[in-house]
Design a protein around this motif. Structure first.
Motif, short mmCIF file in Angstrom:
data_model
loop_
_atom_site.label_atom_id
_atom_site.label_comp_id
_atom_site.label_asym_id
_atom_site.label_seq_id
_atom_site.Cartn_x
_atom_site.Cartn_y
_atom_site.Cartn_z
N THR A 176 2.75 1.64 -3.35
CA THR A 176 1.81 2.02 -4.41
C THR A 176 1.45 3.51 -4.31
OG1 THR A 176 0.87 -0.20 -4.52
CG2 THR A 176 -0.48 1.60 -5.39
N LYS A 177 1.23 3.97 -3.08
CA LYS A 177 0.87 5.37 -2.87
C LYS A 177 1.98 6.30 -3.33
CE LYS A 177 -0.88 8.51 0.69
NZ LYS A 177 -1.25 8.65 2.13
N SER A 213 1.36 -0.14 -9.97
CA SER A 213 2.64 0.37 -9.44
C SER A 213 3.74 0.20 -10.46
CB SER A 213 3.00 -0.37 -8.15
OG SER A 213 2.04 -0.15 -7.16
N ASN A 254 2.40 6.09 -7.25
CA ASN A 254 1.30 6.75 -7.95
C ASN A 254 1.36 8.26 -7.80
OD1 ASN A 254 0.32 4.32 -8.85
ND2 ASN A 254 -1.28 4.14 -7.30
N GLY A 255 1.87 8.73 -6.65
CA GLY A 255 2.04 10.16 -6.47
C GLY A 255 3.07 10.74 -7.43
N GLU A 296 0.82 -1.21 0.00
CA GLU A 296 0.00 0.00 0.00
C GLU A 296 0.86 1.26 0.00
OE1 GLU A 296 -2.83 -0.08 3.13
OE2 GLU A 296 -3.81 -1.92 2.44
N ALA A 297 1.87 1.28 0.83
CA ALA A 297 2.73 2.46 0.92
C ALA A 297 3.51 2.68 -0.37
CB ALA A 297 3.69 2.32 2.09
#
Length: 508
Positions: free
Chosen positions: A41-42, A474, A45-46, A38-39
């Motif tokens: 990917t975040k 990702s 994506n940012g 999750e981290a």
């Protein structure tokens, strides 16, 4: 004692940083994806949102510039330069053309040919433009068309000049920048250029394998009535790796023969769909309409940036595709340049576009328009299934269910994709093996142990990603991020080519 000396000799020739650093980066990336999905990917994506949204114009202008530059190379004074001292080309036309086509994302081309229109079908931008029938196949031809191929062509010319005219033994991205950067390519800057290049290549190849191999597993499961499992997908990956590793051991002759065989299998698959599906008129008419629509609107498609961000179509598709083609620029153009000895630059440019676009467009027009015909006639609802979160691979299997003797078609698809994978990764393995040497005489092939090392590394990353279904977004983000430095390096290489080629013409 002799074996020990040979081993020491090989280690002395190898650029260990090129082998070790990308391997560590791949390992770290796999760890982050698996340990902190999750981290990671975040964050990715940012960064992707920033590059796609704020830096998107860079990718778009780079595409336009590459296409213009390729045409200038062909029709200016540079077009008459012959790459090497051969009276006739090293490889005959058909073998050369098939090696060009199959060294690219050929397996991806088959995969996306069958489903790309459906990926666009639910986009609001397509509806605003005029609907799925007109614009979904048009955008497919645009994203796999002249702009994308121009990234390969301009670099193929630059690398061909470097190899066959200047006879450079240091066969790396950094060496192609020497006319501009000078001795700086022998230091940290040169190392950074080469490391960026190899890492970008690993990201692009992992995306390719992870997207398309599940389709092969499902096709085999359908034919042999067995479960479509992760284990089956990994077996397919390992089988492909074994084929391209064995082929690359035998060098360029084996690769050229496999490429020619691959072409025949590809044409057989297209004939099966075109004649067996009974949609010949629709396929041809939609293909002609889409080509005309693309040509008529080519400039607006190439420059539209959606400044008000009414949709996310440009960021999600056009910019992603330009980035995806860019990360493959690390190896494919090098391969095209290396097999183009004896050809003029004009011949490399026009022949590269001709063979590349002929293969790509034939695939998209026949396979894509057949599947679109089944959607429009209600036989399947691929667009609806994908919109509901269905697997693209399952929708493609449904397309083959509408064809006669489905098992034959699926076997043809599997054989064609495996052959394409093998030839593509033969080319990549060969080029990145050249990269691994501090210096290597033009015409001499890398050691089999180096080829085997890269063959295994290319396959390990995708195997990890197969277990992480939601990590593909990702990985696409990694592709866009990796493409930014590759795009900058492309500009340096092309500028270096013009500087060096002008000097060469003055010397002549």
């Amino acid at each position: 004692m002799d074996k020990k000396k040979k081993k020491i000799g090989l280690l002395g020739e190898i650029d260990l940083m090129i082998l070790v650093v990308p391997t560590i980066l791949v390992a770290v990336l796999c760890f982050l994806f698996m340990g902190y999905p999750e981290a990671s990917t975040k964050v990715l994506n940012g960064v992707r949102a920033f590059l796609g949204g704020e830096m998107g114009v860079f990718y778009m202008l780079l595409g336009i510039g590459s296409l213009v530059c390729a045409m200038y190379m062909a029709f200016s004074k540079y077009g008459k330069i012959r790459l090497g001292n051969l009276d006739k080309p090293q490889f005959p036309g058909f073998k050369w053309g098939m090696m060009i086509f199959t060294s690219t994302m050929a397996a991806d081309i088959l995969f996306y040919s069958l489903c790309e229109w459906a990926l666009y079908a639910n986009e609001s931008h397509i509806e605003m433009m005029g609907g799925m029938q007109k614009w979904a196949p048009t955008y497919a031809l645009f994203h796999w068309g002249p702009t994308a191929w121009s990234f390969y062509i301009v670099l193929a010319v630059a690398f061909g000049f470097m190899l066959h005219i200047r006879g450079k033994n240091k066969q790396k991205f950094s060496e192609a920048c020497r006319p501009i950067l000078g001795d700086k390519v022998d230091g940290i800057l040169g190392k950074a250029i080469d490391l960026f290049a190899v890492f970008a290549l690993l990201a692009g190849t992992a995306t390719t394998f992870s997207l398309a191999t599940p389709l092969l597993a499902r096709a085999l499961a359908r034919v042999f009535k067995i479960p479509a499992s992760i284990a089956l997908t990994i077996i397919v990956l390992l089988a492909i790796a074994a084929i391209y590793t064995i082929t690359v051991w035998f060098g360029m002759k084996a690769i050229s023969r496999l490429a020619a065989l691959c072409g025949y299998i590809f044409f057989l698959l297209l004939a099966y769909v075109f004649f067996g599906g009974g949609e010949g008129r629709y396929i041809v008419e939609t293909g002609v309409s889409s080509l005309g629509n693309m040509l008529q609107n080519f400039i607006s498609l190439s420059t539209w940036m959606d400044p008000l961000r009414e949709t996310s179509f440009v960021e999600n598709w056009t910019i992603f595709y330009w980035a995806y083609w860019l990360v493959w620029c690390v190896a494919t153009p090098f391969f095209i340049g290396s097999i183009s000895k004896g050809r003029t630059i004009k011949n490399v440019v026009l022949g590269g576009f001709g063979w590349g676009l002929a293969g790509t467009y034939t695939s998209f027009i026949i396979l894509g328009n057949y599947s679109l015909s089944q959607q429009m006639k209600g036989a399947i609802d691929m667009a609806g299934d994908i919109a509901k979160g269905g697997e693209v691979q399952d929708s493609i299997i449904q397309v083959f269910e509408t064809l006669p003797v489905t098992e034959v078609g699926l076997i043809l698809l599997v054989v064609a994709m495996v052959a394409f994978y093998a030839t593509t990764f033969d080319a990549l393995t060969m080029v990145v093996s050249f990269y691994s040497y501090k210096q290597l005489t033009v015409g001499k092939e890398p050691d089999k142990r180096i080829k085997t090392f890269w063959s295994l590394l290319f396959i390990l990353f995708p195997i990890v990603l197969i277990f992480l279904g939601e990590s593909m977004a990702s990985l696409q983000s990694v592709t866009i991020i990796a493409a930014l430095p590759v795009g900058i390096i492309l500009i340096l290489i092309v500028a270096s080519f013009f500087k060096d080629a002008s000097k060469y013409l003055k010397e002549k």
